[in-house]
Design a protein around this motif. Structure first.
Motif, PDB file in Angstrom:
ATOM      1  N   ALA A 187      -7.438  -6.064  10.446  1.00 35.04           N
ATOM      2  CA  ALA A 187      -6.268  -6.007  11.329  1.00 35.04           C
ATOM      3  C   ALA A 187      -4.975  -6.326  10.577  1.00 35.04           C
ATOM      4  O   ALA A 187      -3.931  -5.729  10.855  1.00 35.04           O
ATOM      5  CB  ALA A 187      -6.450  -6.954  12.511  1.00 35.04           C
ATOM      6  N   GLU A 235      -4.026  -3.318   8.596  1.00 38.51           N
ATOM      7  CA  GLU A 235      -3.613  -2.280   9.539  1.00 38.51           C
ATOM      8  C   GLU A 235      -2.175  -2.507   9.996  1.00 38.51           C
ATOM      9  O   GLU A 235      -1.375  -1.570  10.043  1.00 38.51           O
ATOM     10  CB  GLU A 235      -4.559  -2.250  10.742  1.00 38.51           C
ATOM     11  CG  GLU A 235      -4.248  -1.133  11.707  1.00 38.51           C
ATOM     12  CD  GLU A 235      -5.222  -1.070  12.880  1.00 38.51           C
ATOM     13  OE1 GLU A 235      -4.837  -0.478  13.902  1.00 38.51           O
ATOM     14  OE2 GLU A 235      -6.348  -1.584  12.776  1.00 38.51           O
ATOM     15  N   ASN A 236      -1.828  -3.742  10.303  1.00 38.18           N
ATOM     16  CA  ASN A 236      -0.461  -4.055  10.729  1.00 38.18           C
ATOM     17  C   ASN A 236       0.537  -3.797   9.601  1.00 38.18           C
ATOM     18  O   ASN A 236       1.624  -3.259   9.839  1.00 38.18           O
ATOM     19  CB  ASN A 236      -0.358  -5.498  11.211  1.00 38.18           C
ATOM     20  CG  ASN A 236      -0.984  -5.691  12.581  1.00 38.18           C
ATOM     21  OD1 ASN A 236      -1.084  -4.746  13.355  1.00 38.18           O
ATOM     22  ND2 ASN A 236      -1.426  -6.899  12.868  1.00 38.18           N
ATOM     23  N   ARG A 237       0.164  -4.162   8.367  1.00 36.26           N
ATOM     24  CA  ARG A 237       1.051  -3.898   7.222  1.00 36.26           C
ATOM     25  C   ARG A 237       1.275  -2.390   7.064  1.00 36.26           C
ATOM     26  O   ARG A 237       2.386  -1.934   6.811  1.00 36.26           O
ATOM     27  CB  ARG A 237       0.452  -4.472   5.940  1.00 36.26           C
ATOM     28  CG  ARG A 237       0.785  -5.928   5.714  1.00 36.26           C
ATOM     29  CD  ARG A 237       0.418  -6.318   4.303  1.00 36.26           C
ATOM     30  NE  ARG A 237      -1.002  -6.073   4.097  1.00 36.26           N
ATOM     31  CZ  ARG A 237      -1.906  -6.979   3.752  1.00 36.26           C
ATOM     32  NH1 ARG A 237      -1.538  -8.198   3.495  1.00 36.26           N
ATOM     33  NH2 ARG A 237      -3.175  -6.670   3.621  1.00 36.26           N
ATOM     34  N   ALA A 267       1.028  -0.092   9.386  1.00 32.89           N
ATOM     35  CA  ALA A 267       1.845   0.391  10.510  1.00 32.89           C
ATOM     36  C   ALA A 267       3.325   0.093  10.265  1.00 32.89           C
ATOM     37  O   ALA A 267       4.192   0.939  10.533  1.00 32.89           O
ATOM     38  CB  ALA A 267       1.377  -0.237  11.813  1.00 32.89           C
ATOM     39  N   GLU A 268       3.625  -1.083   9.734  1.00 32.12           N
ATOM     40  CA  GLU A 268       5.012  -1.431   9.413  1.00 32.12           C
ATOM     41  C   GLU A 268       5.561  -0.520   8.309  1.00 32.12           C
ATOM     42  O   GLU A 268       6.709  -0.079   8.369  1.00 32.12           O
ATOM     43  CB  GLU A 268       5.103  -2.898   8.990  1.00 32.12           C
ATOM     44  CG  GLU A 268       4.855  -3.861  10.129  1.00 32.12           C
ATOM     45  CD  GLU A 268       4.665  -5.310   9.670  1.00 32.12           C
ATOM     46  OE1 GLU A 268       4.772  -5.576   8.439  1.00 32.12           O
ATOM     47  OE2 GLU A 268       4.402  -6.156  10.530  1.00 32.12           O
TER      48      GLU A 268
END
Length: 151
Positions: free
Chosen positions: A132, A135-137, A139-140
């Motif tokens: 996760a 994944e967030n990195r 997405a950013e």
């Protein structure tokens, strides 16, 4: 008319010219029709097009220009200036400099698209791994790339 050697036509056929230049046969015919190629020689016996060395050189130059994104009107302008010789050197320089700037901008946009695809790959890879944080990195990073796009 195209020259013949011992009954053999000299020069490239339209199919050979298409393969060599990367232009389609209809494009070659169109460029001939609108005057970009000048008169293309014809085989005396068949009437088929035969691209002689000077025309081959012109087609190859136009192929390079077209693949660099130059428009038909730009190619026409190039040929007009070429016919003027050295007296049109400054205009030729400007024509090529302008096209180089456009191509550089296109390359920059392609680099952004490549970065976008790589960040999307990172995102999906993180999802596959169940990571996760990664994944967030990703997405950013995708959001930052999208902010740089011009359409």
């Amino acid at each position: 008319m195209a020259a013949t050697t011992a009954g053999q036509a000299v020069g490239l056929t339209v199919q050979e010219m298409a393969r060599r230049s990367g232009f389609s046969e209809p494009t070659l015919r169109y460029y001939e029709k609108i005057g970009l190629l000048g008169a293309v020689a014809r085989d005396e016996s068949s009437g088929h097009r035969r691209y002689e060395p000077a025309t081959v050189a012109r087609v190859e130059a136009l192929s390079c220009l077209r693949s660099a994104g130059m428009t038909v009107s730009g190619m026409r302008r190039y040929l007009e200036l070429l016919a003027q010789g050295h007296s049109a050197a400054a205009e030729q320089r400007d024509l090529f400099a302008t096209q180089a700037e456009k191509l550089a901008a296109d390359v920059e946009q392609l680099q952004l698209r490549l970065t976008y695809l790589r960040r999307k790959t990172d995102l999906w890879d993180a999802r596959v791994r169940g990571d996760a944080i990664a994944e967030n990195r990703a997405a950013e990073a995708i959001t930052r790339v999208l902010e740089e796009f011009t359409y």
